[in-house]
Write a protein that holds these residues in place. Structure first.
Motif, PDB file in Angstrom:
ATOM      1  N   VAL A 240       0.854  -1.201   0.000  1.00  0.00           N
ATOM      2  CA  VAL A 240       0.000   0.000   0.000  1.00  0.00           C
ATOM      3  C   VAL A 240       0.890   1.251   0.000  1.00  0.00           C
ATOM      4  N   ALA A 241       1.945   1.226   0.826  1.00  0.00           N
ATOM      5  CA  ALA A 241       2.852   2.386   0.918  1.00  0.00           C
ATOM      6  C   ALA A 241       3.491   2.664  -0.441  1.00  0.00           C
ATOM      7  N   TYR A 242       3.921   1.598  -1.103  1.00  0.00           N
ATOM      8  CA  TYR A 242       4.582   1.735  -2.404  1.00  0.00           C
ATOM      9  C   TYR A 242       3.628   2.374  -3.429  1.00  0.00           C
ATOM     10  N   GLU A 243       2.395   1.882  -3.444  1.00  0.00           N
ATOM     11  CA  GLU A 243       1.430   2.410  -4.414  1.00  0.00           C
ATOM     12  C   GLU A 243       1.029   3.844  -4.061  1.00  0.00           C
ATOM     13  N   ALA A 244       0.965   4.149  -2.782  1.00  0.00           N
ATOM     14  CA  ALA A 244       0.620   5.521  -2.364  1.00  0.00           C
ATOM     15  C   ALA A 244       1.716   6.478  -2.845  1.00  0.00           C
ATOM     16  N   LYS A 245       2.954   6.069  -2.650  1.00  0.00           N
ATOM     17  CA  LYS A 245       4.072   6.928  -3.090  1.00  0.00           C
ATOM     18  C   LYS A 245       4.009   7.121  -4.610  1.00  0.00           C
ATOM     19  N   LYS A 246       3.760   6.017  -5.331  1.00  0.00           N
ATOM     20  CA  LYS A 246       3.724   6.090  -6.797  1.00  0.00           C
ATOM     21  C   LYS A 246       2.633   7.053  -7.275  1.00  0.00           C
ATOM     22  N   SER A 247       1.530   7.100  -6.520  1.00  0.00           N
ATOM     23  CA  SER A 247       0.412   7.966  -6.924  1.00  0.00           C
ATOM     24  C   SER A 247       0.447   9.310  -6.214  1.00  0.00           C
ATOM     25  N   ASN A 248       1.572   9.605  -5.542  1.00  0.00           N
ATOM     26  CA  ASN A 248       1.698  10.888  -4.833  1.00  0.00           C
ATOM     27  C   ASN A 248       0.635  11.119  -3.777  1.00  0.00           C
ATOM     28  N   ILE A 249       0.236  10.063  -3.100  1.00  0.00           N
ATOM     29  CA  ILE A 249      -0.766  10.205  -2.033  1.00  0.00           C
ATOM     30  C   ILE A 249      -0.001  10.231  -0.713  1.00  0.00           C
ATOM     31  N   SER A 250      -0.217  11.259   0.083  1.00  0.00           N
ATOM     32  CA  SER A 250       0.573  11.340   1.310  1.00  0.00           C
ATOM     33  C   SER A 250      -0.044  10.433   2.385  1.00  0.00           C
ATOM     34  N   SER A 251       0.779  10.083   3.376  1.00  0.00           N
ATOM     35  CA  SER A 251       0.347   9.073   4.349  1.00  0.00           C
ATOM     36  C   SER A 251      -0.745   9.593   5.291  1.00  0.00           C
TER      37      SER A 251
ATOM     38  N   ASP B 232      -3.367  11.428   3.955  1.00  0.00           N
ATOM     39  CA  ASP B 232      -4.500  11.750   3.078  1.00  0.00           C
ATOM     40  C   ASP B 232      -5.480  10.570   3.108  1.00  0.00           C
ATOM     41  N   ASP B 233      -6.395  10.604   4.084  1.00  0.00           N
ATOM     42  CA  ASP B 233      -7.290   9.452   4.269  1.00  0.00           C
ATOM     43  C   ASP B 233      -8.177   9.194   3.053  1.00  0.00           C
ATOM     44  N   ALA B 234      -8.704  10.275   2.471  1.00  0.00           N
ATOM     45  CA  ALA B 234      -9.587  10.085   1.311  1.00  0.00           C
ATOM     46  C   ALA B 234      -8.798   9.477   0.157  1.00  0.00           C
ATOM     47  N   GLY B 235      -7.574   9.973  -0.053  1.00  0.00           N
ATOM     48  CA  GLY B 235      -6.722   9.455  -1.128  1.00  0.00           C
ATOM     49  C   GLY B 235      -6.377   7.985  -0.891  1.00  0.00           C
ATOM     50  N   LEU B 236      -6.070   7.642   0.350  1.00  0.00           N
ATOM     51  CA  LEU B 236      -5.703   6.249   0.661  1.00  0.00           C
ATOM     52  C   LEU B 236      -6.907   5.320   0.465  1.00  0.00           C
ATOM     53  N   GLU B 237      -8.076   5.826   0.854  1.00  0.00           N
ATOM     54  CA  GLU B 237      -9.282   5.000   0.709  1.00  0.00           C
ATOM     55  C   GLU B 237      -9.543   4.693  -0.775  1.00  0.00           C
ATOM     56  N   LYS B 238      -9.414   5.723  -1.599  1.00  0.00           N
ATOM     57  CA  LYS B 238      -9.606   5.551  -3.054  1.00  0.00           C
ATOM     58  C   LYS B 238      -8.579   4.572  -3.602  1.00  0.00           C
ATOM     59  N   LEU B 239      -7.354   4.742  -3.172  1.00  0.00           N
ATOM     60  CA  LEU B 239      -6.273   3.873  -3.651  1.00  0.00           C
ATOM     61  C   LEU B 239      -6.574   2.414  -3.307  1.00  0.00           C
ATOM     62  N   CYS B 240      -6.955   2.169  -2.048  1.00  0.00           N
ATOM     63  CA  CYS B 240      -7.210   0.792  -1.600  1.00  0.00           C
ATOM     64  C   CYS B 240      -8.349   0.156  -2.411  1.00  0.00           C
TER      65      CYS B 240
ATOM     66  N   GLU C  36      13.040   3.431   3.143  1.00  0.00           N
ATOM     67  CA  GLU C  36      11.970   4.422   2.915  1.00  0.00           C
ATOM     68  C   GLU C  36      10.593   3.737   2.984  1.00  0.00           C
ATOM     69  N   MET C  37      10.479   2.577   2.349  1.00  0.00           N
ATOM     70  CA  MET C  37       9.188   1.863   2.363  1.00  0.00           C
ATOM     71  C   MET C  37       8.855   1.346   3.768  1.00  0.00           C
TER      72      MET C  37
ATOM     73  N   SER D 146       4.902   1.970   7.890  1.00  0.00           N
ATOM     74  CA  SER D 146       4.528   2.215   9.281  1.00  0.00           C
ATOM     75  C   SER D 146       3.551   3.401   9.350  1.00  0.00           C
ATOM     76  N   ALA D 147       3.810   4.441   8.536  1.00  0.00           N
ATOM     77  CA  ALA D 147       2.929   5.627   8.558  1.00  0.00           C
ATOM     78  C   ALA D 147       1.535   5.289   8.009  1.00  0.00           C
ATOM     79  N   VAL D 148       1.462   4.621   6.847  1.00  0.00           N
ATOM     80  CA  VAL D 148       0.121   4.343   6.284  1.00  0.00           C
ATOM     81  C   VAL D 148      -0.633   3.314   7.123  1.00  0.00           C
ATOM     82  N   SER D 149       0.123   2.488   7.862  1.00  0.00           N
ATOM     83  CA  SER D 149      -0.545   1.439   8.650  1.00  0.00           C
ATOM     84  C   SER D 149      -1.333   2.015   9.834  1.00  0.00           C
ATOM     85  N   ALA D 150      -1.114   3.303  10.136  1.00  0.00           N
ATOM     86  CA  ALA D 150      -1.869   3.920  11.232  1.00  0.00           C
ATOM     87  C   ALA D 150      -3.226   4.431  10.751  1.00  0.00           C
ATOM     88  N   ARG D 151      -3.480   4.411   9.417  1.00  0.00           N
ATOM     89  CA  ARG D 151      -4.700   5.006   8.871  1.00  0.00           C
ATOM     90  C   ARG D 151      -5.828   3.984   8.753  1.00  0.00           C
ATOM     91  N   LYS D 152      -7.019   4.446   9.134  1.00  0.00           N
ATOM     92  CA  LYS D 152      -8.175   3.549   9.215  1.00  0.00           C
ATOM     93  C   LYS D 152      -8.492   2.888   7.862  1.00  0.00           C
TER      94      LYS D 152
END
Ligand code: DC
Length: 227
Positions: free
Chosen positions: A45-56, A58-66, A97-98, A103-109
């Protein structure tokens, strides 16, 4: 293990560098079970978030990504690999870095909810060793055997250092120790599914123990549960 023995779901939680991966792989192989590295999913998830420029954060961005992600473990000639939307990202997710970003994205709901259901699916049918941070506490509270593997920060940093030595841009021992402390802090103090031992987990400190000793200790508990 005897074919007539019942299939178990085994969880191994603990901080980075405690030896979970090595021990989990050996156990799974000895028992003929599948091995699931749930940290790799968070790294994916972290790798894909970085690739799509979604910060750790950005809950809405992470939700869309997932919602668009397809993370799968596939065994091929290079071993057990993680594929994301059909691309092998197993090597890309293994950088310092990953580690920090996972660790950062794993804290997001949104991320935890997405991976909770993914992990539960993977656990269907049992006969599996799951390694992670919240396997015994949140994902599989009814697991048959739960372990919590720990070791001192210094020992864990030295183990990681040995693994990374010779790789491109490998960090110093001090940098690894700092990263591990930082990650421990994040993983143990986050609100959602923090890293901790389940009440019914068998706690093993591997600071002074070799791999074989840890595996044998675990096997003795597993054999008791499977007969
Ligand atoms: O096990 P690992 O170092 O590959 O895990 C990377 C990060 O993913 C870890 O710092 C915290 C997170 N993680 C988690 O929150 N829950 C899990 N079950 C596994 C990993």
């Amino acid at each position: 293990m005897n074919k007539n023995t019942k299939l178990l779901l085994i969880t191994i939680d603990g901080p980075a560098g405690a030896g979970k991966t090595t021990v989990s792989k050996i156990l799974a192989e000895r028992l003929g079970y599948k091995y699931i590295d749930t940290g790799a999913l968070y790294r994916g998830v972290a790798y894909e978030a970085k690739k799509s420029n979604i910060s750790s954060d950005d809950d809405a961005g992470l939700e869309k990504l997932c919602a668009t992600l397809c993370l799968e473990f596939i065994r091929n000639e290079n071993g057990l690999r993680l594929f994301s939307n059909q691309i092998d990202i197993s090597d890309e997710i293994r950088t310092p870095e990953m580690s920090m970003l996972a660790s950062a994205v794993s804290a997001r709901k949104a991320v935890r909810e997405y991976l909770l259901s993914r992990q539960k699916e993977l656990g269907k049918g049992k006969g599996a060793v799951f390694e992670g941070r919240d396997m015994g506490t949140v994902v599989f509270p009814l697991a048959d055997v739960k372990f919590y593997l720990d070791a001192s920060v210094k020992t864990r940093a030295k183990r990681r250092y040995k693994e990374l030595i010779g790789k491109k841009d490998s960090p110093t021992l001090e940098e690894i120790e700092d990263d591990i402390k930082h990650r421990d802090e994040n993983d143990k103090n986050r609100k959602l599914a923090p890293l901790k031992a389940a009440e019914d987990a068998i706690i093993i400190d591997s600071t002074e123990l070799g791999i074989d000793a840890v595996v044998n200790h675990m096997l003795s508990h597993i054999i008791n549960c499977s007969s």
